[in-house]
Design a protein around this motif. Sequence first.
Motif, PDB file in Angstrom:
ATOM      1  N   GLU A   3      -6.763  -6.364  -6.558  1.00 54.82           N
ATOM      2  CA  GLU A   3      -6.539  -7.331  -6.049  1.00 54.82           C
ATOM      3  C   GLU A   3      -5.527  -7.035  -5.622  1.00 54.82           C
ATOM      4  N   VAL A   4      -4.874  -7.139  -4.916  1.00 55.52           N
ATOM      5  CA  VAL A   4      -3.379  -7.589  -4.056  1.00 55.52           C
ATOM      6  C   VAL A   4      -2.363  -8.737  -4.863  1.00 55.52           C
ATOM      7  N   PRO A   5      -1.755  -8.679  -5.295  1.00 55.07           N
ATOM      8  CA  PRO A   5      -0.622  -9.664  -5.714  1.00 55.07           C
ATOM      9  C   PRO A   5      -0.609 -10.296  -4.991  1.00 55.07           C
ATOM     10  N   GLU A   6      -0.499 -11.616  -4.760  1.00 50.42           N
ATOM     11  CA  GLU A   6      -0.592 -12.348  -3.165  1.00 50.42           C
ATOM     12  C   GLU A   6       1.444 -12.958  -3.712  1.00 50.42           C
ATOM     13  N   ILE A  49       6.915  -8.930  11.869  1.00 52.40           N
ATOM     14  CA  ILE A  49       5.503  -8.366  12.161  1.00 52.40           C
ATOM     15  C   ILE A  49       4.392  -9.677  11.883  1.00 52.40           C
ATOM     16  N   LYS A  50       3.608  -9.842  13.393  1.00 55.36           N
ATOM     17  CA  LYS A  50       2.718 -10.844  13.146  1.00 55.36           C
ATOM     18  C   LYS A  50       1.225 -10.391  12.165  1.00 55.36           C
ATOM     19  N   MET A  51       0.648 -11.767  12.303  1.00 56.87           N
ATOM     20  CA  MET A  51      -0.257 -10.679  10.906  1.00 56.87           C
ATOM     21  C   MET A  51      -0.786 -10.100  11.844  1.00 56.87           C
TER      22      MET A  51
ATOM     23  N   LYS B   8       2.943 -14.771   6.095  1.00 53.99           N
ATOM     24  CA  LYS B   8       2.821 -14.044   6.610  1.00 53.99           C
ATOM     25  C   LYS B   8       2.134 -11.922   6.403  1.00 53.99           C
ATOM     26  N   LEU B   9       2.728 -11.934   5.286  1.00 54.26           N
ATOM     27  CA  LEU B   9       2.051 -10.688   5.380  1.00 54.26           C
ATOM     28  C   LEU B   9       2.027 -10.312   3.943  1.00 54.26           C
ATOM     29  N   LEU B  88      -9.465  -6.588   3.849  1.00 54.74           N
ATOM     30  CA  LEU B  88      -9.884  -8.867   4.031  1.00 54.74           C
ATOM     31  C   LEU B  88      -8.064  -8.997   3.716  1.00 54.74           C
ATOM     32  N   LYS B  89      -7.116  -8.296   3.537  1.00 54.89           N
ATOM     33  CA  LYS B  89      -6.336  -8.880   3.335  1.00 54.89           C
ATOM     34  C   LYS B  89      -4.822  -7.560   4.473  1.00 54.89           C
ATOM     35  N   ARG B  90      -4.222  -8.195   4.579  1.00 49.81           N
ATOM     36  CA  ARG B  90      -2.808  -7.562   4.767  1.00 49.81           C
ATOM     37  C   ARG B  90      -1.852  -6.449   4.452  1.00 49.81           C
ATOM     38  N   VAL B  91      -2.110  -5.263   4.494  1.00 51.69           N
ATOM     39  CA  VAL B  91      -1.963  -4.872   3.014  1.00 51.69           C
ATOM     40  C   VAL B  91      -1.100  -3.285   4.323  1.00 51.69           C
TER      41      VAL B  91
END
Lengths: 235, 235
Positions: A3-6, A49-51, B8-9, B88-91
Amino acid sequence: MSEVPESKLNSLSIDCVIFGFEDAQIKLLLIQRELDPHRGSWSLPGGFIKMEEGIHAASERILKEMTGVDNLYLEQLGAFGEVDRYPLKRVVTIAYYALIKPGNYTLNPGPDASEARWFPLEECPPLPFDHPDILQSAINTLQWKVQHQPIGFNLLPEKFTLLQLQELYEAILQVKLDKPNFRRKFTRLDLLEPLDEYQKAVSHRAARLYRFDEAKYKELTETGFSLRELRLMGG
Amino acid sequence: MSEVPESKLNSLSIDCVIFGFEDAQIKLLLIQRELDPHRGSWSLPGGFIKMEEGIHAASERILKEMTGVDNLYLEQLGAFGEVDRYPLKRVVTIAYYALIKPGNYTLNPGPDASEARWFPLEECPPLPFDHPDILQSAINTLQWKVQHQPIGFNLLPEKFTLLQLQELYEAILQVKLDKPNFRRKFTRLDLLEPLDEYQKAVSHRAARLYRFDEAKYKELTETGFSLRELRLMGG
């Protein structure tokens, strides 16, 4: 890394160190900030940086917005991410450096700046954030690279004199070089192709023009060379 | 850069390429992932950067969690941030590489992994995400660096034979080197200090031990050298 911590890091930017060579000086392209923080300061050009774009593409976009040109020499320096480098928020930046020929472009400061201007490196105004560290890292990298790869040619016109080449190295390395020694070292690399053309003479004898040999340029970019002795010849 | 766009990121990680040298082979330290995505795969060790730590400190923390040791040779490779590098996510990840001596440490896989293990580089399992690109970049950097700076010594025991040194270079550069030529080149650098000690003989004549000269090591790390010809001697 499931899980990426938001909430952990809230942004990531790009900063570009753009070097040029003009009037026997290394110059730096800066923008004047139109927004806070540090509104009104001269700083390295950059942006978020854009998404939907990769980091290298983001640096190319920023450079193209400023110069109208792509396919410039552009390399990543690395990420800079001290905790307090940006006020109030945690922002990590990815720094790039570019080598361009100042005369060739009409500058455009981009959306968040009021002006873009070339500064001789020695007259660089105080930079905000950790931009002095980023600039120093770019200078170190450039000094190292020109002694081991032929990237300096990205700063020269297509045809140049040996004097211009030496002035470029002197400006980058910030030393005076011995002329016969410098020429001998460069000749040994087999990188220079002498042309049957001469610089327009002004007050002195016309000097022969050279260009670099494309195949050898590619080979030396890959294998590297050593010109470290150059630095020891400073006077 | 006035307002940092919050959304954004959403994250930034660290990945570490950890090289060791053992049994005349370059080895790579991998962890087995205990979490999704790619649960069960062997991957580069890494983790997320904490809000209150700088990026270099984060890489040191991860390395220390795995080996129990700090003050290891650790350098940033750069940021890797293609749009689709993580599902799924931008990392975006900031990659580091470290040089350590495998025998010296008890490995600890860390909180998100079930195991940590050294793999000979040639037996490296398929890596997830863009880890193959990160690994290749680390290999390229290591190959370049050992030809221009004396960093290879971080992989050797304090006292080593000339054969071990040559085996190290052969393993890193993936070529066979000519013994007299290799020794001559190294001798010219004045980096090696011969000791009055010898390797314990097994089935052959005892070989002299060397260590590197600290002052010269520092000097050459700064100025660089060129051993590019080494690569041309491959047989």
